[in-house]
Scaffold this active site. Sequence first.
Site, PDB file in Angstrom:
ATOM      1  N   ASP A 325       0.855  -1.183   0.000  1.00 22.87           N
ATOM      2  CA  ASP A 325       0.000   0.000   0.000  1.00 22.87           C
ATOM      3  C   ASP A 325       0.890   1.232   0.000  1.00 22.87           C
ATOM      4  O   ASP A 325       2.113   1.111  -0.010  1.00 22.87           O
ATOM      5  CB  ASP A 325      -0.936  -0.003   1.222  1.00 22.87           C
ATOM      6  CG  ASP A 325      -0.178   0.180   2.536  1.00 22.87           C
ATOM      7  OD1 ASP A 325       1.077   0.207   2.525  1.00 22.87           O
ATOM      8  OD2 ASP A 325      -0.838   0.309   3.586  1.00 22.87           O
ATOM      9  N   ASP A 327       1.461   4.800   2.162  1.00 22.30           N
ATOM     10  CA  ASP A 327       1.091   5.462   3.421  1.00 22.30           C
ATOM     11  C   ASP A 327       1.553   6.917   3.397  1.00 22.30           C
ATOM     12  O   ASP A 327       2.745   7.179   3.223  1.00 22.30           O
ATOM     13  CB  ASP A 327       1.776   4.747   4.600  1.00 22.30           C
ATOM     14  CG  ASP A 327       1.532   3.238   4.603  1.00 22.30           C
ATOM     15  OD1 ASP A 327       0.414   2.825   4.902  1.00 22.30           O
ATOM     16  OD2 ASP A 327       2.486   2.473   4.294  1.00 22.30           O
ATOM     17  N   ASP A 416      -3.272   4.548   2.443  1.00 24.10           N
ATOM     18  CA  ASP A 416      -3.646   4.937   3.810  1.00 24.10           C
ATOM     19  C   ASP A 416      -3.241   6.388   4.031  1.00 24.10           C
ATOM     20  O   ASP A 416      -2.115   6.771   3.717  1.00 24.10           O
ATOM     21  CB  ASP A 416      -2.895   4.083   4.859  1.00 24.10           C
ATOM     22  CG  ASP A 416      -3.365   2.630   4.881  1.00 24.10           C
ATOM     23  OD1 ASP A 416      -4.382   2.317   4.239  1.00 24.10           O
ATOM     24  OD2 ASP A 416      -2.698   1.822   5.558  1.00 24.10           O
TER      25      ASP A 416
HETATM   26  P1  UTP Z   1       2.143  -1.059   6.604  1.00 31.97           P
HETATM   27  O1  UTP Z   1       1.225  -2.165   7.007  1.00 31.97           O
HETATM   28  O2  UTP Z   1       1.734  -0.241   5.447  1.00 31.97           O
HETATM   29  O3  UTP Z   1       3.574  -1.721   6.406  1.00 31.97           O
HETATM   30  O4  UTP Z   1       2.318  -0.150   7.877  1.00 31.97           O
HETATM   31  P2  UTP Z   1       4.788  -1.301   5.481  1.00 31.97           P
HETATM   32  O5  UTP Z   1       5.986  -1.420   6.332  1.00 31.97           O
HETATM   33  O6  UTP Z   1       4.530   0.024   4.837  1.00 31.97           O
HETATM   34  O7  UTP Z   1       4.813  -2.466   4.438  1.00 31.97           O
HETATM   35  P3  UTP Z   1       4.268  -2.464   2.923  1.00 31.97           P
HETATM   36  O8  UTP Z   1       5.428  -2.004   2.118  1.00 31.97           O
HETATM   37  O9  UTP Z   1       3.107  -1.532   2.837  1.00 31.97           O
HETATM   38  O10 UTP Z   1       3.897  -3.875   2.641  1.00 31.97           O
HETATM   39  C1  UTP Z   1       3.354   0.797   8.038  1.00 31.97           C
HETATM   40  C2  UTP Z   1       3.489   1.161   9.481  1.00 31.97           C
HETATM   41  O11 UTP Z   1       2.359   1.891   9.900  1.00 31.97           O
HETATM   42  C3  UTP Z   1       1.857   1.409  11.103  1.00 31.97           C
HETATM   43  C4  UTP Z   1       2.270  -0.045  11.134  1.00 31.97           C
HETATM   44  O12 UTP Z   1       2.418  -0.500  12.452  1.00 31.97           O
HETATM   45  C5  UTP Z   1       3.580  -0.055  10.384  1.00 31.97           C
HETATM   46  O13 UTP Z   1       4.658   0.080  11.271  1.00 31.97           O
HETATM   47  N1  UTP Z   1       0.392   1.584  11.137  1.00 31.97           N
HETATM   48  C6  UTP Z   1      -0.382   1.170  10.101  1.00 31.97           C
HETATM   49  C7  UTP Z   1      -0.170   2.158  12.226  1.00 31.97           C
HETATM   50  O14 UTP Z   1       0.538   2.541  13.159  1.00 31.97           O
HETATM   51  N2  UTP Z   1      -1.537   2.312  12.290  1.00 31.97           N
HETATM   52  C8  UTP Z   1      -2.342   1.891  11.283  1.00 31.97           C
HETATM   53  O15 UTP Z   1      -3.570   2.043  11.391  1.00 31.97           O
HETATM   54  C9  UTP Z   1      -1.742   1.306  10.160  1.00 31.97           C
HETATM   55 MN    MN Z   2       2.725   0.430   3.733  1.00 34.07          MN
END
Ligand code: UTP
Ligand code: MN
Length: 492
Positions: A325, A327, A416
């Site tokens: 995803d 972020d 996100d």
């Molecule tokens: P991700 O699940 O997107 O992982 O969350 P990532 O490391 O970016 O992996 P890929 O590349 O998308 O597969 C990123 C960080 O955001 C935090 C998670 O704990 C993670 O450390 N997070 C995510 C939150 O703190 N709250 C949320 O609601 C969602």
């Molecule tokens: Mn991510």
Amino acid sequence: MLPLVRKRSRPGEAHGQGSHEVRFTKVTIYLVERRMGRSRRRILTNLARSKGFYVEDILSGTVTHIVAEGNPAMELWLWLRAQGLPLPARLEVLDISWFTESMQAGEPVPVETRHRIQDSSQQLGTVLTSRVSQYACQRRTTLDNRNKIFTDAFEVLVEHLEFSDSKGPCLAFKRAASVLKSLPSTLRHLGDADGLPCLGEHCRDVLEEIFECGKCSRVEDLMCNEKFRTMKLFTSVFGVGPKTAEKWYHRGLRTLQEVVSQPNVHLNKMQRAGLLYYRDISRGISRAEADAVGRIIAETMHCISPSATMTLTGGFRRGKAFGHDVDYILSTPESGAEEALLLRVIDRLRYQGILLYCDYQESTFDKERIPCRRFEAMDHFPKCFLILKLDAMTVEDGGLQNNPEDQRGWRAVRVDLVAPPADRYAYTLLGWTGSTQFERDLRRFARLERGMLLDNHALYDRNKSILLPAKTEEDIFAHLGLEYIEPWQRNA
Ligand code: UTP
Ligand code: MN
């Protein structure tokens, strides 16, 4: 060492041990011919055999002591790996000095560090003798994982344990994988794991099997197991967790086609979207695509509030080339305006016709609240989990990471967005940058080593009973008395 006088019959006997008596049954020597030369090798072989050593002519799994002369370490190790043999547990790779001393002593001398030819393309030895921290936040972990063969196996076991809700053992394998990812080089034998934290008995069993057979039987079994494979497939759908996957499996469902065509399977809104866009969102998102998403949101946001800013976080901030995803953190200089900003961004995306799915979570943030101990707890900032329609035209260079047969000029991407108040930006950035294991250990370190509570919102000092303000991530590391770890070193 007490020499055992006994003649061994071995399958390899034919190639040359001849009539020599084998006095040392625990040692099987292999002399590396490269750089030593054939004739010197033959002389040394005969010498050793005459003294009761067992010398193997061919490199096989029974060899315990490999002896080389004049080979640069890196070259030797490259050659060894290229032989395609699993390098078994406790295999000794030694300089000729060990051989000479053993010949002089008339028995195998104990192996000392000075005898070993270290796998020196890397500094593993130095790292193993210095202490590796049990906390990921005290290790530097880049994307260059030299122990993938082991961490991949651990990760399959993690997935399996997650399906069966076995939290304790699951965490143990997660921690072990994380420690190995931080090492500057590949483990050479089981002995290398000796000084490392978080590598308990079960983890060592896995390592040992991989050293001996090149793979782990439990992992192999899982990969062929119908239930495991089905659970993996079902949980790969956005909105489907292990409980739902298990339920579907017990109903006899095995494919996504069966899930969508069964009239009595109830799907929530998230799962419906997850299945509808499955082909797209199960594919990795490239950095170019993530940047394209960023430009779309930035434009949208600047129409609403020119002073607002956004930051790419998650795996892409840690340097990953692909993610599941995208972020982004949105922020406004004036605290309190962030929730309205996020809502208006969503409205505009909908108006542009590119909002395929939106799960908006309103703010439950309370600035007085003390950080939560439970790692899994959701954060309280306003945020949304989206699926956006990304047009190929907006992506620079490479275009879309689409299925080749999808000629429709767009793809769906999971995005996100989180919008914290300005004074909590640093905590949000640290929390959303990940990796999950890095975050978990930051919080554990704060609690156990510093008596502080950390989450995505704040850091609370229990000794002084105060919330600690932070403008930057560096401030947070400093509050915790930790050396700063760059985002690209947080791939724990
Ligand atoms: P991700 O699940 O997107 O992982 O969350 P990532 O490391 O970016 O992996 P890929 O590349 O998308 O597969 C990123 C960080 O955001 C935090 C998670 O704990 C993670 O450390 N997070 C995510 C939150 O703190 N709250 C949320 O609601 C969602
Ligand atoms: Mn991510």
